[in-house]
Design a protein around this motif. Structure first.
Motif, PDB file in Angstrom:
ATOM      1  N   TYR A  81     -12.574  -7.342   5.763  1.00 56.75           N
ATOM      2  CA  TYR A  81     -12.033  -8.724   5.160  1.00 56.75           C
ATOM      3  C   TYR A  81     -11.795  -8.501   3.690  1.00 56.75           C
ATOM      4  CZ  TYR A  81     -10.698 -13.412   4.395  1.00 56.75           C
ATOM      5  OH  TYR A  81     -10.039 -14.662   3.884  1.00 56.75           O
ATOM      6  N   PHE A  83      -7.908  -1.563  14.785  1.00 55.63           N
ATOM      7  CA  PHE A  83      -6.598  -1.184  14.962  1.00 55.63           C
ATOM      8  C   PHE A  83      -6.011  -0.246  15.599  1.00 55.63           C
ATOM      9  CE2 PHE A  83      -4.938  -5.194  12.331  1.00 55.63           C
ATOM     10  CZ  PHE A  83      -6.154  -5.124  11.389  1.00 55.63           C
ATOM     11  N   ARG A 130       1.693  -6.086   3.591  1.00 56.95           N
ATOM     12  CA  ARG A 130       0.771  -6.802   4.561  1.00 56.95           C
ATOM     13  C   ARG A 130       1.117  -8.515   4.030  1.00 56.95           C
ATOM     14  NH1 ARG A 130      -5.661  -6.690   4.461  1.00 56.95           N
ATOM     15  NH2 ARG A 130      -6.047  -7.593   6.655  1.00 56.95           N
ATOM     16  N   ARG A 177      -3.999  -9.655   1.374  1.00 54.90           N
ATOM     17  CA  ARG A 177      -4.992  -8.759   1.351  1.00 54.90           C
ATOM     18  C   ARG A 177      -6.033  -9.044   2.342  1.00 54.90           C
ATOM     19  NH1 ARG A 177      -9.511  -7.151  -3.120  1.00 54.90           N
ATOM     20  NH2 ARG A 177      -9.921  -5.270  -2.183  1.00 54.90           N
ATOM     21  N   GLY A 178      -6.497 -10.302   2.363  1.00 55.87           N
ATOM     22  CA  GLY A 178      -7.640 -10.828   3.214  1.00 55.87           C
ATOM     23  C   GLY A 178      -6.897 -11.058   4.621  1.00 55.87           C
ATOM     24  N   GLY A 179      -7.934 -11.933   5.578  1.00 57.43           N
ATOM     25  CA  GLY A 179      -7.370 -12.238   6.603  1.00 57.43           C
ATOM     26  C   GLY A 179      -7.451 -11.002   7.714  1.00 57.43           C
ATOM     27  N   ARG A 180      -6.928 -11.304   8.757  1.00 59.31           N
ATOM     28  CA  ARG A 180      -6.910 -10.462   9.970  1.00 59.31           C
ATOM     29  C   ARG A 180      -5.645  -9.911  10.434  1.00 59.31           C
ATOM     30  NH1 ARG A 180     -12.561  -9.265  10.177  1.00 59.31           N
ATOM     31  NH2 ARG A 180     -13.558 -11.142  10.279  1.00 59.31           N
ATOM     32  N   ASN A 181      -4.761  -9.842   9.292  1.00 64.23           N
ATOM     33  CA  ASN A 181      -3.381  -9.382   9.701  1.00 64.23           C
ATOM     34  C   ASN A 181      -3.337  -8.174   9.548  1.00 64.23           C
ATOM     35  OD1 ASN A 181      -3.390  -9.632   7.094  1.00 64.23           O
ATOM     36  ND2 ASN A 181      -2.544 -11.845   7.217  1.00 64.23           N
ATOM     37  N   GLU A 182      -2.125  -7.311   9.982  1.00 68.19           N
ATOM     38  CA  GLU A 182      -2.225  -5.851  10.125  1.00 68.19           C
ATOM     39  C   GLU A 182      -1.098  -5.556   8.925  1.00 68.19           C
ATOM     40  OE1 GLU A 182      -1.106  -7.848  12.575  1.00 68.19           O
ATOM     41  OE2 GLU A 182       0.849  -7.476  13.212  1.00 68.19           O
ATOM     42  N   GLN A 183      -1.239  -4.125   8.743  1.00 65.93           N
ATOM     43  CA  GLN A 183      -0.195  -3.509   7.864  1.00 65.93           C
ATOM     44  C   GLN A 183       1.173  -3.383   8.647  1.00 65.93           C
ATOM     45  OE1 GLN A 183      -2.159  -0.178   6.190  1.00 65.93           O
ATOM     46  NE2 GLN A 183      -2.676  -1.368   4.452  1.00 65.93           N
ATOM     47  N   PHE A 184       2.119  -3.349   8.053  1.00 65.42           N
ATOM     48  CA  PHE A 184       3.501  -2.947   8.447  1.00 65.42           C
ATOM     49  C   PHE A 184       4.033  -1.974   7.587  1.00 65.42           C
ATOM     50  CE2 PHE A 184       4.422  -6.141  11.590  1.00 65.42           C
ATOM     51  CZ  PHE A 184       3.637  -7.284  11.185  1.00 65.42           C
ATOM     52  N   PHE A 185       4.370  -0.856   8.194  1.00 64.34           N
ATOM     53  CA  PHE A 185       4.858   0.347   7.625  1.00 64.34           C
ATOM     54  C   PHE A 185       6.253   0.625   7.754  1.00 64.34           C
ATOM     55  CE2 PHE A 185       0.719   3.002   6.680  1.00 64.34           C
ATOM     56  CZ  PHE A 185      -0.039   2.337   7.445  1.00 64.34           C
ATOM     57  N   TYR A 221       0.761  -1.105  -0.146  1.00 67.03           N
ATOM     58  CA  TYR A 221       0.092   0.043  -0.078  1.00 67.03           C
ATOM     59  C   TYR A 221       0.971   1.262   0.058  1.00 67.03           C
ATOM     60  CZ  TYR A 221      -3.596  -3.439   1.993  1.00 67.03           C
ATOM     61  OH  TYR A 221      -4.283  -4.224   2.004  1.00 67.03           O
ATOM     62  N   LYS A 269      -4.520  -4.749  18.305  1.00 65.61           N
ATOM     63  CA  LYS A 269      -5.730  -5.005  17.346  1.00 65.61           C
ATOM     64  C   LYS A 269      -6.516  -5.827  17.991  1.00 65.61           C
ATOM     65  CE  LYS A 269      -3.550  -9.167  15.053  1.00 65.61           C
ATOM     66  NZ  LYS A 269      -3.115  -9.485  14.011  1.00 65.61           N
ATOM     67  N   ASP A 283      -6.968  -1.299  -7.221  1.00 69.34           N
ATOM     68  CA  ASP A 283      -7.431   0.093  -6.680  1.00 69.34           C
ATOM     69  C   ASP A 283      -6.348   1.080  -6.900  1.00 69.34           C
ATOM     70  OD1 ASP A 283      -9.304   0.749  -3.593  1.00 69.34           O
ATOM     71  OD2 ASP A 283      -8.863   2.048  -5.469  1.00 69.34           O
ATOM     72  N   TYR A 331      -2.933   0.607  -3.931  1.00 72.00           N
ATOM     73  CA  TYR A 331      -2.541  -0.701  -3.393  1.00 72.00           C
ATOM     74  C   TYR A 331      -2.221  -1.770  -4.459  1.00 72.00           C
ATOM     75  CZ  TYR A 331      -5.930  -4.503  -3.437  1.00 72.00           C
ATOM     76  OH  TYR A 331      -6.808  -5.550  -3.845  1.00 72.00           O
ATOM     77  N   TYR A 390      -2.783   2.232  15.588  1.00 72.94           N
ATOM     78  CA  TYR A 390      -1.445   2.601  15.319  1.00 72.94           C
ATOM     79  C   TYR A 390      -1.030   3.803  16.152  1.00 72.94           C
ATOM     80  CZ  TYR A 390      -1.328  -0.736  11.382  1.00 72.94           C
ATOM     81  OH  TYR A 390      -1.429  -1.894  10.863  1.00 72.94           O
TER      82      TYR A 390
END
Lengths: 115, 111
Positions: B95, B34, A95, A98-106, A33, B49, A56, A48, B36
């Motif tokens: 999601y 979340f 990330r 795209r799906g799932g419940r995990n977070e982004q890392f910046f 992203y 989160k 998108d 992204y 941040y």
């Protein structure tokens, strides 16, 4: 390193010049992203990628902005004919998927200043 | 569409005071939520989160509970420190869709 890296960390350019900003995501992360953060403002979504494709692009402010991603890894955000209003911190995040419940890392961001 | 609303800052507190930063959201379905944090001169990093209703995320003394009935995810800390001074962003992800961030709340903690 294990985190998201961006380069350069700072970029000063003259109005009208083109700039390229680079993002190296965490290895194995399929989603990438780009955001823009103007001084004292929140995050503005730009684009992204899922793999090498960009489903998108709705956040890109104008046709002067473009981005690509190659090999499902490194991404480059290009701003052509920069304007003073392009001055901001450009943040990249990755990330795992795209799906799932995990977070982004910046990443730490690239501070762009257009004179 | 999805949206996130945060209380406007800046918030200024004395050290050891109790902190609450309100966050409410609008989304269909069951988004993940979340918080941040962005320390001065640094990038954003995940603070905590929660992925389903009634989950409590916690980290570094901060807590937030996913309240579906009030569509809220308020951030709390019992005793803030000067080192907690930063900008805090609430965010959601539905999601398969993009992340949506709130505008951020700047916290200043005075010694």
């Amino acid at each position: 390193g294990a985190g998201v890296s961006q380069s350069p960390s700072n970029k000063v350019t003259e109005k009208g010049k083109d700039v390229e900003l680079r993002c190296d995501p965490i290895s194995g992360h399929t989603a990438l992203y780009w955001y823009r953060q103007s001084l004292g403002q929140g995050l503005e979504f730009l684009i992204y990628f899922q793999g090498n494709s960009a489903p998108d692009k709705s956040g890109l402010p104008s046709d002067r902005f473009s981005a690509e991603r190659t090999g499902g890894s490194v991404s480059t955000l290009t701003i052509q004919r920069t304007q003073q209003e392009d001055s901001a911190v450009y943040l990249c995040a990755s990330r795992l998927e795209r799906g799932g419940r995990n977070e982004q890392f910046f990443g730490p961001g690239t501070r762009l200043t257009v004179l | 569409g999805n949206s996130v609303t945060q209380m406007e800052g800046p918030v200024t507190l004395s050290e050891e005071a109790f902190l609450t930063i309100n966050c409410t959201y609008t989304a269909t379905g069951y988004p993940s939520l979340f918080w941040y944090v962005q320390y001065p001169g640094e990038g954003l990093q995940l603070l905590l989160k929660a992925t389903k209703a009634d989950d409590k995320g916690s980290n570094k003394g901060f807590e937030a509970t996913y309240r579906k009935e009030t569509t809220s995810f308020h951030l709390e800390k019992g005793s803030v420190q000067v080192s907690d001074s930063a900008v805090y962003f609430c965010a959601l992800n539905n999601y398969g869709q993009n992340f949506v961030f709130g505008p951020g709340t700047r916290l200043s903690v005075l010694p």
